[in-house]
Design a protein around this motif. Structure first.
Motif, short mmCIF file in Angstrom:
data_model
loop_
_atom_site.label_atom_id
_atom_site.label_comp_id
_atom_site.label_asym_id
_atom_site.label_seq_id
_atom_site.Cartn_x
_atom_site.Cartn_y
_atom_site.Cartn_z
N CYS A 76 0.86 -1.17 0.00
CA CYS A 76 0.00 0.00 0.00
C CYS A 76 0.91 1.23 0.00
CB CYS A 76 -0.91 0.00 1.24
SG CYS A 76 -1.93 1.49 1.35
N LYS A 77 1.08 1.82 -1.18
CA LYS A 77 1.97 2.98 -1.30
C LYS A 77 1.44 4.16 -0.49
CE LYS A 77 5.08 2.72 -5.14
NZ LYS A 77 4.58 1.86 -6.24
N LEU A 78 0.11 4.38 -0.59
CA LEU A 78 -0.51 5.50 0.13
C LEU A 78 -0.25 5.44 1.63
CD1 LEU A 78 -4.06 5.61 -1.51
CD2 LEU A 78 -2.28 7.36 -1.69
N GLY A 79 -0.28 4.24 2.17
CA GLY A 79 -0.11 4.08 3.62
C GLY A 79 1.30 3.68 3.99
N SER A 80 2.17 3.55 3.03
CA SER A 80 3.57 3.13 3.25
C SER A 80 3.68 1.84 4.06
CB SER A 80 4.39 4.22 3.97
OG SER A 80 4.12 5.48 3.46
N PHE A 81 2.98 0.81 3.62
CA PHE A 81 3.14 -0.49 4.30
C PHE A 81 2.93 -1.64 3.32
CE2 PHE A 81 -1.39 0.63 4.91
CZ PHE A 81 -2.03 -0.53 4.51
N HIS A 82 3.40 -2.81 3.73
CA HIS A 82 3.16 -4.06 3.00
C HIS A 82 2.32 -4.97 3.88
CE1 HIS A 82 6.67 -2.62 0.76
NE2 HIS A 82 6.38 -3.50 -0.19
N ILE A 83 1.59 -5.87 3.23
CA ILE A 83 0.87 -6.90 3.98
C ILE A 83 1.55 -8.24 3.73
CG2 ILE A 83 -1.32 -8.14 4.21
CD1 ILE A 83 -2.77 -5.56 3.51
N ASP A 84 1.94 -8.93 4.80
CA ASP A 84 2.62 -10.23 4.72
C ASP A 84 3.76 -10.24 3.69
OD1 ASP A 84 0.78 -11.06 6.59
OD2 ASP A 84 -0.29 -12.43 5.26
N PRO A 85 4.65 -9.25 3.77
CA PRO A 85 5.71 -9.19 2.75
C PRO A 85 6.64 -10.40 2.81
CG PRO A 85 6.14 -7.63 4.52
CD PRO A 85 4.76 -8.15 4.75
N THR A 86 7.14 -10.77 1.64
CA THR A 86 8.03 -11.92 1.56
C THR A 86 9.49 -11.50 1.62
OG1 THR A 86 7.85 -11.76 -0.84
CG2 THR A 86 6.37 -13.30 0.25
N ARG A 87 9.72 -10.18 1.70
CA ARG A 87 11.08 -9.67 1.90
C ARG A 87 11.03 -8.64 3.03
NH1 ARG A 87 12.76 -8.00 -4.29
NH2 ARG A 87 12.34 -10.03 -5.24
N ALA A 88 12.19 -8.31 3.58
CA ALA A 88 12.23 -7.33 4.67
C ALA A 88 11.80 -5.96 4.15
CB ALA A 88 13.63 -7.26 5.25
N VAL A 89 10.88 -5.30 4.88
CA VAL A 89 10.38 -3.98 4.47
C VAL A 89 10.38 -3.02 5.66
CG1 VAL A 89 8.90 -4.97 2.68
CG2 VAL A 89 7.95 -4.54 4.97
N GLU A 90 10.05 -1.75 5.39
CA GLU A 90 10.00 -0.73 6.45
C GLU A 90 8.85 -1.00 7.42
OE1 GLU A 90 11.76 2.25 7.21
OE2 GLU A 90 13.22 1.09 6.04
N ARG A 91 7.64 -1.19 6.86
CA ARG A 91 6.48 -1.37 7.72
C ARG A 91 5.63 -2.53 7.20
NH1 ARG A 91 3.23 3.83 9.74
NH2 ARG A 91 2.78 4.17 7.55
N ALA A 92 5.46 -3.55 8.05
CA ALA A 92 4.71 -4.74 7.64
C ALA A 92 3.49 -4.92 8.51
CB ALA A 92 5.60 -5.98 7.76
N LEU A 93 2.35 -5.18 7.87
CA LEU A 93 1.15 -5.60 8.58
C LEU A 93 1.04 -7.11 8.35
CD1 LEU A 93 0.79 -2.55 8.44
CD2 LEU A 93 -1.63 -2.89 7.92
N ILE A 94 0.96 -7.88 9.44
CA ILE A 94 1.06 -9.34 9.31
C ILE A 94 -0.27 -9.99 9.69
CG2 ILE A 94 2.31 -11.41 10.08
CD1 ILE A 94 4.28 -9.61 8.76
N THR A 95 -0.78 -10.86 8.81
CA THR A 95 -2.08 -11.50 9.08
C THR A 95 -1.97 -12.59 10.13
OG1 THR A 95 -1.79 -13.12 7.28
CG2 THR A 95 -2.96 -11.06 6.74
N HIS A 96 -0.92 -13.42 10.07
CA HIS A 96 -0.77 -14.50 11.06
C HIS A 96 0.65 -15.03 11.06
CE1 HIS A 96 -1.57 -16.83 7.40
NE2 HIS A 96 -1.16 -17.92 8.01
N ALA A 97 0.96 -15.85 12.06
CA ALA A 97 2.35 -16.18 12.35
C ALA A 97 2.94 -17.34 11.55
CB ALA A 97 2.51 -16.44 13.86
N HIS A 98 2.20 -17.95 10.63
CA HIS A 98 2.84 -18.98 9.79
C HIS A 98 4.00 -18.36 9.04
CE1 HIS A 98 -0.77 -21.89 9.91
NE2 HIS A 98 0.22 -22.37 10.63
N SER A 99 5.08 -19.13 8.89
CA SER A 99 6.34 -18.53 8.45
C SER A 99 6.30 -17.98 7.03
CB SER A 99 7.47 -19.54 8.60
OG SER A 99 7.17 -20.70 7.87
#
Ligand SMILES: [Zn+2]
Ligand SMILES: [Zn+2]
Length: 349
Positions: free
Chosen positions: A25-48
């Motif tokens: 989400c460029k507007l909000g400057s975040f990724h959801i469940d990113p597969t690479r290291a990012v600045e800000r991640a929102l994570i749905t659940h703890a599976h690896s």
């Protein structure tokens, strides 16, 4: 079709777009469940496959953060922020709200809203009861992002309590044998134990050491699992007639030698495919999954009211095709790197 004026202002792709690191989400400057290291991640659940270490900042439910800490250590992220179900945060003009996904403890769907347009990234989900986590919540939206792990009409999981009854019947018929049940370490193992307790099984249940920490964490969050023992500390004769939960990989391991006449069971949605069970040397396949089956996926998609569906990890094509027959706009999202921990993949830890 009703006229939705926001369509003139914003397209879903302006809110969430696929990038090499995953949904962004460029507007909000975040990724959801990113597969690479990012600045800000929102994570749905703890599976690896969804929750990786190394992000600068992580926003997730308390349980997801705790489970990530258990697996990756204290320094798994630069900073963390816990969010409750139903709670919203504003991120640079975009609102993100977390809702239960019914998949594992702490699992969430993330609703992202901007300019009146709502996209729900559901992560992994199931719409059936699970004594170890909050039930799936239906979130009406314009765009629904769904998983497709079991998105073929052959996958109908049925009633998990019938599968548990099969296991208990086998234990009663073979009182001299040890029953080993392969189950993914995070979520499935604890659900299996809870289902056994629901069925009235009150003997001690034995655990492979790899599951101990996570299972104890579930208990600390109020999930009642009864008496648990480590298989490691038990002598061979005491394991006759018992049930031990272990990672699927342990089923074909030297580790099984400590058990008297081990009988292999495996709890997974994939056990619907008999050839697969046979191939893996599973004598007692148990069809129990933490993912929605074909009926669950299609019913959920329809119920969200979304006019547009994005499909991730699994059998994308069948579900995209189904959406087309229902007049829904649909497209696959080819996110590389999902589906390698739970039922979504073959592997486990
Ligand atoms: Zn998962
Ligand atoms: Zn997944």
């Amino acid at each position: 079709m009703t006229f939705r004026p926001y369509l003139l202002l914003m397209h879903p792709e302006d809110i969430l777009a696929l990038t090499p690191a995953g949904l962004c989400c460029k507007l909000g400057s975040f990724h959801i469940d990113p597969t690479r290291a990012v600045e800000r991640a929102l994570i749905t659940h703890a599976h690896s496959d969804h929750a990786r270490a190394g992000h600068r900042a992580v926003l997730a439910t308390r349980e997801t953060l705790d489970l990530m800490r258990l697996r990756y250590g204290e320094n798994f992220a630069g900073s963390t922020q816990a969010i409750r179900y139903g709670e919203s945060v504003k991120l640079d003009g975009v609102t993100a709200t977390f809702h239960p996904a019914g998949h594992i403890l702490g699992s969430a769907q993330i609703a992202v809203e901007a300019e009146g347009l709502r996209i729900v990234a559901s992560g992994d989900y199931k719409n059936v009861a699970d004594p170890t986590c909050a039930p799936f919540e239906l979130v009406p939206c314009d765009v629904f992002i769904t998983e497709a792990t079991f998105a073929l009409p052959v996958f109908r999981h049925g009633d998990p309590s019938a599968e548990i009854a099969k296991l208990l019947y086998s234990v009663s018929v073979f009182p001299d044998r040890a029953h080993l049940v392969g189950a993914y370490s995070l979520g499935k193992a604890q659900r299996l134990i809870a289902l056994l307790r629901q069925a009235g099984y009150d003997s001690p249940i034995y655990l492979h050491g790899a599951m101990e920490k996570i299972t104890r964490y579930y208990e600390s969050r109020g999930v009642v699992l009864g008496e648990l023992r480590l298989a490691r500390g038990a002598t061979k004769p005491t394991l006759a007639g018992t049930i031990t939960i272990c990672p699927p990989s342990a089923l074909n391991d030297l580790w099984t030698r400590r058990f008297p006449e081990p009988l292999n069971a495996f709890a997974s949605g994939w056990m619907r495919v008999r050839a697969r069970a046979r191939q893996q040397g599973v004598a007692l396949p148990l069809v129990i999954s933490d993912h929605a089956d074909w009926d669950g996926l299609t019913a959920t998609i329809a119920a969200t009211g979304a006019g547009e569906i994005w499909v991730t990890h699994g059998q994308e094509d069948a579900l995209v095709h189904w959406c087309g027959t229902r007049g829904l706009k649909a497209r696959p999202l080819d996110i590389v790197g999902y589906g390698d921990e739970d039922d979504g993949g073959e592997a486990d830890e």
